[in-house]
Write an enzyme that holds these catalytic residues in place. Structure first.
Site, PDB file in Angstrom:
ATOM      1  N   GLU A 152      10.370  15.573  15.911  1.00 15.85           N
ATOM      2  CA  GLU A 152      10.625  15.616  14.557  1.00 15.85           C
ATOM      3  C   GLU A 152       9.994  16.920  13.875  1.00 15.85           C
ATOM      4  O   GLU A 152       8.770  17.010  14.042  1.00 15.85           O
ATOM      5  CB  GLU A 152      10.902  14.068  13.811  1.00 15.85           C
ATOM      6  CG  GLU A 152      10.937  13.970  12.094  1.00 15.85           C
ATOM      7  CD  GLU A 152      10.795  12.585  12.227  1.00 15.85           C
ATOM      8  OE1 GLU A 152       9.220  11.781  11.998  1.00 15.85           O
ATOM      9  OE2 GLU A 152      11.593  12.003  11.147  1.00 15.85           O
ATOM     10  N   CYS A 202      13.267  10.703   7.499  1.00 13.10           N
ATOM     11  CA  CYS A 202      13.278   9.581   8.636  1.00 13.10           C
ATOM     12  C   CYS A 202      14.965   9.733   9.786  1.00 13.10           C
ATOM     13  O   CYS A 202      15.249  10.357  10.583  1.00 13.10           O
ATOM     14  CB  CYS A 202      13.069   8.562   9.001  1.00 13.10           C
ATOM     15  SG  CYS A 202      13.908   7.278   7.621  1.00 13.10           S
ATOM     16  N   LYS A 206       0.723  -1.170   0.078  1.00 15.39           N
ATOM     17  CA  LYS A 206       0.206   0.243  -0.196  1.00 15.39           C
ATOM     18  C   LYS A 206       0.831   0.749  -0.085  1.00 15.39           C
ATOM     19  O   LYS A 206       1.410   1.453   0.920  1.00 15.39           O
ATOM     20  CB  LYS A 206      -1.550  -0.385   1.073  1.00 15.39           C
ATOM     21  CG  LYS A 206      -2.022   0.586   0.805  1.00 15.39           C
ATOM     22  CD  LYS A 206      -2.208   2.320   0.527  1.00 15.39           C
ATOM     23  CE  LYS A 206      -2.151   2.870   1.490  1.00 15.39           C
ATOM     24  NZ  LYS A 206      -1.631   4.220   1.442  1.00 15.39           N
ATOM     25  N   GLU A 257       9.384   1.295  11.086  1.00 20.27           N
ATOM     26  CA  GLU A 257      10.523   2.280  10.966  1.00 20.27           C
ATOM     27  C   GLU A 257       9.781   3.509  10.501  1.00 20.27           C
ATOM     28  O   GLU A 257       8.809   4.243  10.516  1.00 20.27           O
ATOM     29  CB  GLU A 257      10.819   1.985  10.130  1.00 20.27           C
ATOM     30  CG  GLU A 257      11.463   0.798   8.513  1.00 20.27           C
ATOM     31  CD  GLU A 257      12.612   0.238  10.054  1.00 20.27           C
ATOM     32  OE1 GLU A 257      13.685   0.869  10.835  1.00 20.27           O
ATOM     33  OE2 GLU A 257      13.206  -0.962   9.773  1.00 20.27           O
TER      34      GLU A 257
HETATM   35  P1  NAD Z   1       1.976   8.502   7.635  1.00 17.76           P
HETATM   36  O1  NAD Z   1       2.052   7.652   8.838  1.00 17.76           O
HETATM   37  O2  NAD Z   1       1.199   9.468   7.384  1.00 17.76           O
HETATM   38  O3  NAD Z   1       1.816   7.506   6.091  1.00 17.76           O
HETATM   39  C1  NAD Z   1       2.039   6.223   5.644  1.00 17.76           C
HETATM   40  C2  NAD Z   1       1.647   5.365   5.041  1.00 17.76           C
HETATM   41  O4  NAD Z   1       0.926   5.047   6.870  1.00 17.76           O
HETATM   42  C3  NAD Z   1       1.537   5.929   4.252  1.00 17.76           C
HETATM   43  O5  NAD Z   1       0.739   4.535   3.536  1.00 17.76           O
HETATM   44  C4  NAD Z   1      -0.283   6.138   4.531  1.00 17.76           C
HETATM   45  O6  NAD Z   1      -1.400   6.040   4.007  1.00 17.76           O
HETATM   46  C5  NAD Z   1      -0.606   4.921   6.009  1.00 17.76           C
HETATM   47  N1  NAD Z   1      -1.613   5.082   7.127  1.00 17.76           N
HETATM   48  C6  NAD Z   1      -1.545   5.908   7.331  1.00 17.76           C
HETATM   49  N2  NAD Z   1      -2.788   6.208   8.192  1.00 17.76           N
HETATM   50  C7  NAD Z   1      -3.169   4.791   8.186  1.00 17.76           C
HETATM   51  C8  NAD Z   1      -3.713   3.465   9.191  1.00 17.76           C
HETATM   52  N3  NAD Z   1      -4.433   4.473   9.676  1.00 17.76           N
HETATM   53  N4  NAD Z   1      -2.861   2.518   8.628  1.00 17.76           N
HETATM   54  C9  NAD Z   1      -2.622   1.702   8.039  1.00 17.76           C
HETATM   55  N5  NAD Z   1      -1.569   2.105   7.025  1.00 17.76           N
HETATM   56  C10 NAD Z   1      -2.088   3.803   7.541  1.00 17.76           C
HETATM   57  O7  NAD Z   1       3.423   9.321   7.363  1.00 17.76           O
HETATM   58  P2  NAD Z   1       3.758   9.911   6.410  1.00 17.76           P
HETATM   59  O8  NAD Z   1       3.518  11.851   6.517  1.00 17.76           O
HETATM   60  O9  NAD Z   1       3.882   9.370   4.646  1.00 17.76           O
HETATM   61  O10 NAD Z   1       5.724  10.125   6.495  1.00 17.76           O
HETATM   62  C11 NAD Z   1       6.052  10.541   7.418  1.00 17.76           C
HETATM   63  C12 NAD Z   1       7.242   9.748   8.313  1.00 17.76           C
HETATM   64  O11 NAD Z   1       7.057   8.949   8.671  1.00 17.76           O
HETATM   65  C13 NAD Z   1       7.628  10.554   9.752  1.00 17.76           C
HETATM   66  O12 NAD Z   1       7.615  10.679  11.010  1.00 17.76           O
HETATM   67  C14 NAD Z   1       9.151   9.943   9.588  1.00 17.76           C
HETATM   68  O13 NAD Z   1       9.834  10.241  10.554  1.00 17.76           O
HETATM   69  C15 NAD Z   1       8.271   9.050   8.859  1.00 17.76           C
HETATM   70  N6  NAD Z   1       9.775   8.361   8.059  1.00 17.76           N
HETATM   71  C16 NAD Z   1      10.315   6.786   9.071  1.00 17.76           C
HETATM   72  C17 NAD Z   1      11.631   5.980   7.224  1.00 17.76           C
HETATM   73  C18 NAD Z   1      12.195   4.997   8.372  1.00 17.76           C
HETATM   74  O14 NAD Z   1      12.222   4.328   7.978  1.00 17.76           O
HETATM   75  N7  NAD Z   1      11.999   5.183  10.154  1.00 17.76           N
HETATM   76  C19 NAD Z   1      11.742   6.549   6.516  1.00 17.76           C
HETATM   77  C20 NAD Z   1      10.904   7.647   5.941  1.00 17.76           C
HETATM   78  C21 NAD Z   1       9.341   8.282   7.072  1.00 17.76           C
END
Ligand code: NAD
Length: 477
Positions: A379, A280, A171, A246
């Site tokens: 963050e 991240c 997804k 992650e």
């Molecule tokens: P997000 O958590 O909003 O979304 C990430 C993914 O989760 C998207 O595909 C989204 O559609 C999905 N999602 C949203 N709600 C969901 C639910 N209820 N159930 C299942 N899936 C759901 O994050 P974002 O805004 O897309 O990304 C930013 C964040 O991601 C930052 O906090 C960043 O630090 C973190 N990040 C971490 C890493 C890592 O490897 N540690 C890498 C990239 C980003």
């Protein structure tokens, strides 16, 4: 919009609904994706299960590896088409987008070559017994990825899962699904059997939530925010499904007075500006030994003020941030720090002639930041760097470990003993010593401690994470 790839076929959402795709560089809608939900997720999980018991499940590891390697070649061959899609979808500079596609290919090269090198073990046991430890795929694996590095993330999460023989359901983030769709074409052309990889586009709270709560998945890996990661862990726990998280970071760059600044300064600036700080592993805290504070912030400020923000085609140091919500979040941190009276040490420049509808944030260096300020702990996920002085080694370690996160860290010093001491004391999944690798290194096991998450991706460890063992105990007399 037939943007869902299930059981080797392209389908539209059953509801007929779509989601607009917006370019961060100018805020204009330029495409649409299907709005998948529970129905499409169920189809995808069933297709994956069928693939596990069909041709994909029976395929030898050598043959799986060959297909993965072919996918890597296919990705590289398509780079001239692929990179502009990724650049438009994310807003990142074209050079960065091209690099992301190379990394995507690299994941498939690495895990393609590793697929048939995962050996079991023979365990010495009692007289009259032979014991083997087999390494099996987990089954159907669920993969949820964010919008910051869509192409890299899909390589990172899918390549080891497929190398181990799992059948995957992906997804992608609703903001950035296009590279995953392009990727599915390449994977199919390379001979990946139907159902081994399924992609459902849609919103997180619909398609994402349905996937992580599905009773027939065997594993879920999630990269994204802490809020959603917690929901994913709850949803998978309800079915006793293993999950890897992650999440975010607030990674420190720890600079001692004897550091090689000619080497350190450009790397420190790049580690926060890269991808407009939406990494991240961004090095978002600059910890400096007090006696060198003025010199180091002076040098970093000089380099930082030369950074430039532009469209993908301008190909400057970074692009816009992802969407209006992200821009508001980053601007909120900048405004709050200014109103708290924290000095601005440097600002990057927005290029002339930027499209008016784009989501451009001004890179900003603040310092000294009080240790209890929001900017010291939370963050930003934007091009904002916070500088702090520290007194000595013990204080540096306390400051570095003083957040809820523990993803990456860097130590900069010419004192070899201190370099190792501090690296060992810092709580992080990766520590770089006189270097920094935000996002890089397919070969290097990666993941968080504390609230940055748990489990490991990348490197050979990902193959262990995405498989299970079975112990065979044979009494032969
Ligand atoms: P997000 O958590 O909003 O979304 C990430 C993914 O989760 C998207 O595909 C989204 O559609 C999905 N999602 C949203 N709600 C969901 C639910 N209820 N159930 C299942 N899936 C759901 O994050 P974002 O805004 O897309 O990304 C930013 C964040 O991601 C930052 O906090 C960043 O630090 C973190 N990040 C971490 C890493 C890592 O490897 N540690 C890498 C990239 C980003």
């Amino acid at each position: 919009m037939e943007t869902m790839f299930i059981d080797g076929k392209w389908i539209a959402a059953q509801s007929g609904e779509t989601i607009d795709v917006v370019a961060p560089a100018d805020g204009q809608v330029f495409d649409r994706i299907g709005r998948g939900g529970m129905y499409e997720i169920d189809l995808a999980v069933r297709a994956a299960r069928k693939a596990r018991s069909g041709a994909w499940g029976r395929m030898s590891a050598t043959e799986r590896g060959r297909i993965l390697t072919k996918i890597g070649v296919g990705v590289l061959d398509a780079i001239d088409l692929f990179a502009p899609i990724e650049a438009r979808d994310t807003g990142k500079p074209m050079t960065t987008a091209r690099n992301d596609i190379v990394v995507l290919a690299r994941y498939f090269e690495f895990y393609g070559a590793a697929a048939d090198k995962v050996h079991g073990e023979v365990i010495p046991f009692l007289d009259g017994y032979a014991v083997q430890l087999l390494r099996d795929p987990l089954g159907v694996t669920a993969h949820i990825i964010p919008w910051n590095y869509p192409a890299q993330m899909l390589g990172r999460t899918l390549a080891p899962a497929l190398a181990m023989g799992n059948a995957a359901v992906l997804k992608p983030a609703e903001d950035t699904s296009l590279s995953a769709l392009k990727f599915a074409e390449i994977a199919m052309a390379a001979g990946l059997p139907a159902g081994a990889l399924n992609i459902v586009t849609g919103y997180g709270h619909e398609a994402g939530a349905a996937l992580t709560a599905h009773p027939d998945i065997n594993f879920a890996t999630f990269t994204g925010s802490n809020e959603v990661g917690t929901m994913v862990q709850r949803a998978t726990a309800a079915n006793v499904v293993k999950c890897v998280l992650e999440l975010g970071g607030k990674s420190p760059q720890i600079v001692f007075a004897d550091a090689d600044l000619d080497r350190a300064v450009p790397i420190i600036v790049k580690a926060i500006i890269q991808n407009a700080g939406q990494t991240c592993t961004a090095g978002s805290r600059l910890l400096i030994e007090r006696k060198a504070y003025d010199e180091v912030v002076g040098r970093v400020a000089e380099a930082f003020s030369k950074t430039r923000v532009g469209t993908p085609e301008m190909d400057l140091d970074c692009g816009p941030v992802m969407n209006p919500a992200q821009l508001a979040r980053v601007q909120g941190f900048i405004d709050a720090a200014k109103s708290d009276g924290i000095p601005v040490l440097a600002e990057g420049k927005l290029a002339a002639g930027l499209p008016s509808g784009g989501y451009y944030a001004t890179p900003t260096l603040f310092g000294p930041v009080p240790r209890n300020n929001k900017l010291a702990r939370d963050e930003v996920f934007g091009p904002v760097l916070a500088a702090f002085p520290f007194a000595d080694e013990a204080d540096a370690i306390a400051l570095a470990n003083g957040t809820d996160y523990g993803l990456l860290a860097a130590v900069w010093t010419e004192n070899a003993g201190r370099l190792t001491r501090v690296a060992k004391a810092v709580q992080a999944g990766q520590v770089f010593m006189n270097c920094y690798g935000a996002g890089g290194g397919v070969e290097l096991p990666f993941g968080g401690t504390k609230r940055s998450g748990h489990g490991r991706e990348k490197g050979l460890l990902a193959l262990e994470e995405m498989s299970s063992t079975k112990t065979l105990v044979h009494y032969h007399g």
